[in-house]
Design a protein around this motif. Structure first.
Motif, PDB file in Angstrom:
ATOM      1  N   LEU A  70       0.825  -1.210   0.000  1.00  0.00           N
ATOM      2  CA  LEU A  70       0.000   0.000   0.000  1.00  0.00           C
ATOM      3  C   LEU A  70       0.857   1.256   0.000  1.00  0.00           C
ATOM      4  CD1 LEU A  70      -2.818   1.233   0.076  1.00  0.00           C
ATOM      5  CD2 LEU A  70      -2.733   1.130   2.584  1.00  0.00           C
ATOM      6  N   LEU A  71       1.944   1.244   0.745  1.00  0.00           N
ATOM      7  CA  LEU A  71       2.830   2.405   0.808  1.00  0.00           C
ATOM      8  C   LEU A  71       3.447   2.670  -0.566  1.00  0.00           C
ATOM      9  CD1 LEU A  71       3.679   4.334   3.075  1.00  0.00           C
ATOM     10  CD2 LEU A  71       5.720   2.942   3.392  1.00  0.00           C
ATOM     11  N   THR A  72       3.841   1.602  -1.252  1.00  0.00           N
ATOM     12  CA  THR A  72       4.396   1.749  -2.601  1.00  0.00           C
ATOM     13  C   THR A  72       3.354   2.310  -3.555  1.00  0.00           C
ATOM     14  OG1 THR A  72       5.838  -0.155  -2.210  1.00  0.00           O
ATOM     15  CG2 THR A  72       5.525   0.535  -4.496  1.00  0.00           C
ATOM     16  N   GLU A  73       2.136   1.807  -3.453  1.00  0.00           N
ATOM     17  CA  GLU A  73       1.057   2.276  -4.327  1.00  0.00           C
ATOM     18  C   GLU A  73       0.776   3.761  -4.114  1.00  0.00           C
ATOM     19  OE1 GLU A  73      -3.305   0.633  -5.677  1.00  0.00           O
ATOM     20  OE2 GLU A  73      -2.840   0.643  -3.539  1.00  0.00           O
ATOM     21  N   LYS A  74       0.741   4.187  -2.863  1.00  0.00           N
ATOM     22  CA  LYS A  74       0.496   5.592  -2.569  1.00  0.00           C
ATOM     23  C   LYS A  74       1.625   6.466  -3.115  1.00  0.00           C
ATOM     24  CE  LYS A  74      -2.436   5.129   1.537  1.00  0.00           C
ATOM     25  NZ  LYS A  74      -3.551   5.931   0.971  1.00  0.00           N
ATOM     26  N   PHE A  75       2.853   5.996  -2.984  1.00  0.00           N
ATOM     27  CA  PHE A  75       3.987   6.762  -3.515  1.00  0.00           C
ATOM     28  C   PHE A  75       3.882   6.876  -5.031  1.00  0.00           C
ATOM     29  CE2 PHE A  75       8.207   7.378  -5.215  1.00  0.00           C
ATOM     30  CZ  PHE A  75       8.781   8.300  -4.340  1.00  0.00           C
ATOM     31  N   ASN A  76       3.525   5.791  -5.689  1.00  0.00           N
ATOM     32  CA  ASN A  76       3.479   5.774  -7.149  1.00  0.00           C
ATOM     33  C   ASN A  76       2.381   6.664  -7.721  1.00  0.00           C
ATOM     34  OD1 ASN A  76       5.646   4.022  -7.269  1.00  0.00           O
ATOM     35  ND2 ASN A  76       4.397   2.189  -7.492  1.00  0.00           N
ATOM     36  N   ILE A  77       1.304   6.865  -6.964  1.00  0.00           N
ATOM     37  CA  ILE A  77       0.223   7.726  -7.462  1.00  0.00           C
ATOM     38  C   ILE A  77       0.385   9.173  -6.990  1.00  0.00           C
ATOM     39  CG2 ILE A  77      -1.397   5.805  -7.616  1.00  0.00           C
ATOM     40  CD1 ILE A  77      -2.723   6.740  -5.069  1.00  0.00           C
ATOM     41  N   SER A 227      10.788  -2.355  -4.512  1.00  0.00           N
ATOM     42  CA  SER A 227      11.936  -3.090  -4.001  1.00  0.00           C
ATOM     43  C   SER A 227      12.461  -2.480  -2.705  1.00  0.00           C
ATOM     44  CB  SER A 227      13.042  -3.109  -5.063  1.00  0.00           C
ATOM     45  OG  SER A 227      14.155  -3.854  -4.624  1.00  0.00           O
ATOM     46  N   ILE A 228      12.506  -1.164  -2.622  1.00  0.00           N
ATOM     47  CA  ILE A 228      12.992  -0.493  -1.406  1.00  0.00           C
ATOM     48  C   ILE A 228      12.076  -0.792  -0.228  1.00  0.00           C
ATOM     49  CG2 ILE A 228      13.357   1.753  -0.314  1.00  0.00           C
ATOM     50  CD1 ILE A 228      14.343   2.789  -2.990  1.00  0.00           C
ATOM     51  N   HIS A 229      10.767  -0.671  -0.441  1.00  0.00           N
ATOM     52  CA  HIS A 229       9.825  -0.959   0.642  1.00  0.00           C
ATOM     53  C   HIS A 229       9.886  -2.427   1.057  1.00  0.00           C
ATOM     54  CE1 HIS A 229       7.331   2.812  -0.465  1.00  0.00           C
ATOM     55  NE2 HIS A 229       8.004   3.032   0.644  1.00  0.00           N
ATOM     56  N   LEU A 230      10.028  -3.323   0.083  1.00  0.00           N
ATOM     57  CA  LEU A 230      10.099  -4.750   0.383  1.00  0.00           C
ATOM     58  C   LEU A 230      11.307  -5.055   1.262  1.00  0.00           C
ATOM     59  CD1 LEU A 230       9.048  -7.685  -0.239  1.00  0.00           C
ATOM     60  CD2 LEU A 230      10.739  -7.711  -2.091  1.00  0.00           C
ATOM     61  N   HIS A 231      12.474  -4.558   0.880  1.00  0.00           N
ATOM     62  CA  HIS A 231      13.681  -4.863   1.641  1.00  0.00           C
ATOM     63  C   HIS A 231      13.708  -4.135   2.986  1.00  0.00           C
ATOM     64  CE1 HIS A 231      14.972  -6.291  -2.344  1.00  0.00           C
ATOM     65  NE2 HIS A 231      15.739  -7.107  -1.658  1.00  0.00           N
ATOM     66  N   THR A 232      13.039  -3.005   3.074  1.00  0.00           N
ATOM     67  CA  THR A 232      12.914  -2.334   4.372  1.00  0.00           C
ATOM     68  C   THR A 232      12.112  -3.198   5.330  1.00  0.00           C
ATOM     69  OG1 THR A 232      12.979  -0.146   3.305  1.00  0.00           O
ATOM     70  CG2 THR A 232      12.127  -0.256   5.550  1.00  0.00           C
ATOM     71  N   PHE A 233      11.014  -3.778   4.835  1.00  0.00           N
ATOM     72  CA  PHE A 233      10.233  -4.683   5.679  1.00  0.00           C
ATOM     73  C   PHE A 233      11.053  -5.898   6.080  1.00  0.00           C
ATOM     74  CE2 PHE A 233       7.722  -8.560   6.023  1.00  0.00           C
ATOM     75  CZ  PHE A 233       6.908  -8.241   7.106  1.00  0.00           C
ATOM     76  N   TYR A 234      11.814  -6.446   5.129  1.00  0.00           N
ATOM     77  CA  TYR A 234      12.636  -7.613   5.443  1.00  0.00           C
ATOM     78  C   TYR A 234      13.641  -7.294   6.544  1.00  0.00           C
ATOM     79  CZ  TYR A 234      10.920 -10.272   1.388  1.00  0.00           C
ATOM     80  OH  TYR A 234      10.146 -10.975   0.501  1.00  0.00           O
ATOM     81  N   PHE A 235      14.224  -6.123   6.497  1.00  0.00           N
ATOM     82  CA  PHE A 235      15.152  -5.721   7.548  1.00  0.00           C
ATOM     83  C   PHE A 235      14.438  -5.626   8.902  1.00  0.00           C
ATOM     84  CE2 PHE A 235      18.399  -3.696   4.517  1.00  0.00           C
ATOM     85  CZ  PHE A 235      19.297  -4.723   4.727  1.00  0.00           C
TER      86      PHE A 235
END
Length: 310
Positions: A70-77, A227-235
């Motif tokens: 959702l965070l990625t989607e909001k950034f993209n729009i 990708s940035i949001h995904l790897h941030t969550f993984y961390f």
């Protein structure tokens, strides 16, 4: 959020007399802000300036953790002002991760380590093997099945001895033996290189997404934000796992971590790329496979570079 400045009346650097509106010196460019304050104020300002720990930060973390994609989607729009910028968030979380990684590793070795038959000190975290041998380098990876295979190979003293004998302790084999003998020094070097590896892995994984979803005509930057949001969550997930490992050393979290990572990626792909649940699952299989292979290649490359730079 506006910065609460402690302003000077005169620039300490060049002597320019400030007006009330001057946040920076018009003459030399130095910030009009007094840093001669107690340490607790500087720490508070660091967190404020780095991540904006107000409603924006907590809202960002809530969406990142509980609402995959959702965070990625909001950034993209274009809905960006209400959330912490993706790259700033990643840098902050990754710094915490590598700090916790180094801290928990050192603590466990000191408190629970025992000497093995070859003099190496070994211990373990949930799903992670730690030693002063090269095997501790695998701590920094997420312990996927492919990486566990690499760990099994490196743990095989017979295979390592055969490799050394075949190459006559020369070339890379000699450097490898030298690297594994350095213990904590090698571990710290590997941790440093792993942080750079993850920094390179993000844009590469974004490229994989860009090629796979090319028919959606999305810009590369959209995949990069994913990708940035995904790897941030993984961390964040791995930080929690490391801390749990401190409290419950015998708890095995291997499969739980892998399951959560996979599930998060699945729902994030569904949220951002707007495919059906079935299509998303079918997309997850090749994307996940390529990601694991890429992670393995990047990790082995990091070990190789770390050995050569010993």
């Amino acid at each position: 959020m506006a910065k609460n400045r402690r302003k000077f009346t005169q620039c300490p650097n060049c002597g320019y007399t400030f007006e009330d509106i001057n946040n920076y010196c018009p003459n030399c460019g130095q910030e009009n802000h007094d840093l001669n304050v107690p340490v607790k104020h500087l720490i508070a300002e660091f967190f404020e300036g780095t991540l904006h720990f107000d409603t924006k930060a907590w809202k960002t973390l809530k969406y990142l953790i509980l609402k995959p994609g959702l965070l990625t989607e909001k950034f993209n729009i274009g809905k960006r002002a209400s959330y912490v910028p993706p790259f700033r968030l990643y840098v902050f979380v990754s710094i915490i991760f590598f700090f916790v990684l180094a801290l928990t590793t050192d603590n466990i070795i000191r408190s629970d380590g025992s000497a093995g038959s070859d003099g190496d000190v070994t211990s373990s975290l949930p799903g992670v093997t730690i030693s002063t041998n090269l095997n501790d380098s695998l701590l920094a990876a997420s312990d996927t099945a492919a990486l566990r295979k690499v760990r099994e190979i490196t743990q095989s003293s017979q295979e390592l001895q055969a490799l050394r004998s075949e190459l006559g302790e020369s070339g890379f084999a000699s450097e490898f033996a030298k690297f594994t003998s350095h213990g904590d020094e090698s571990k710290q070097k590997l941790f440093k290189n792993l942080s750079f590896m993850m920094f390179l892995l993000m844009p590469f994984f974004a490229l994989v997404l860009y090629l796979y979803y090319r028919k959606q005509n999305r810009n590369y930057v959209e995949h990069l934000m994913f990708s940035i949001h995904l790897h941030t969550f993984y961390f964040i997930l791995l930080i929690v796992v490391l801390l749990i490992g401190q409290l419950f050393p015998a708890l095995d979290t291997d499969w739980a971590v892998l399951f959560i990572m996979t599930l998060y990626l699945y729902f994030a792909l569904h949220q951002v790329y707007k495919q059906s649940y079935l299509r998303t699952f079918l997309s997850l299989l090749p994307i996940g496979f390529v990601y694991l292979i890429t992670l393995l290649i990047f990790f082995l490359g990091t070990v190789f570079v770390s050995v050569l730079l010993t």
